[in-house]
Enzyme design. Structure first.
Site, PDB file in Angstrom:
ATOM      1  CG  HIS A  75     -19.469   1.703 -15.684  1.00  0.00           C
ATOM      2  ND1 HIS A  75     -19.548   2.339 -14.470  1.00  0.00           N
ATOM      3  CD2 HIS A  75     -19.936   0.445 -15.485  1.00  0.00           C
ATOM      4  CE1 HIS A  75     -20.051   1.503 -13.575  1.00  0.00           C
ATOM      5  NE2 HIS A  75     -20.287   0.346 -14.161  1.00  0.00           N
ATOM      6  CD  GLN A  77     -10.245   1.299 -19.857  1.00  0.00           C
ATOM      7  OE1 GLN A  77     -10.323   0.144 -20.245  1.00  0.00           O
ATOM      8  NE2 GLN A  77      -9.107   1.797 -19.442  1.00  0.00           N
ATOM      9  CG  HIS A  79     -16.259  -1.438 -12.749  1.00  0.00           C
ATOM     10  ND1 HIS A  79     -16.616  -2.140 -11.633  1.00  0.00           N
ATOM     11  CD2 HIS A  79     -17.350  -0.734 -13.111  1.00  0.00           C
ATOM     12  CE1 HIS A  79     -17.867  -1.887 -11.336  1.00  0.00           C
ATOM     13  NE2 HIS A  79     -18.334  -1.025 -12.218  1.00  0.00           N
TER      14      HIS A  79
END
Length: 105
Positions: A75, A77, A79
């Site tokens: 998650h 990464q 973002h």
């Protein structure tokens, strides 16, 4: 290394970067290019902090530390990558708005 803390840093810094980039775009749409430039510069600073957190993870793995790939890190990464793309695209959109404003004068 505390991977959860690093992942949360990635999420936080990336989220800030993305948010500031979109704020910059809104200012460009309003014709406030000085504020758009300031916000975009701040966005890039936040993105650099996120990138540095990612680099810490890469360096830890390169030095032989085992990095557990959980959903939180995936998650984080996600973002980072979306904020990087948003900044690049918004930077170009601001150029278009600036050019359009120059033509309308």
């Amino acid at each position: 290394m505390d991977y959860e803390t690093t992942a949360m840093e990635l999420i936080s810094y990336s989220g800030n970067a993305r948010s500031m980039a979109f704020q910059a775009l809104e200012k460009a749409k309003e014709g406030d290019f000085a504020e758009a430039d300031r916000l975009l510069a701040e966005s890039k600073k936040e993105n650099t902090k996120a990138h540095n957190a990612q680099t810490d993870l890469l360096a830890a793995e390169a030095s032989g530390q085992k990095i557990e790939m959980g959903i939180l890190l995936v998650h984080a990464q996600d973002h980072l990558m979306t904020s990087m793309l948003a900044i690049e695209l918004i930077q170009e959109l601001i150029v278009l708005h600036r050019d359009k404003a120059g033509r309308e004068k």
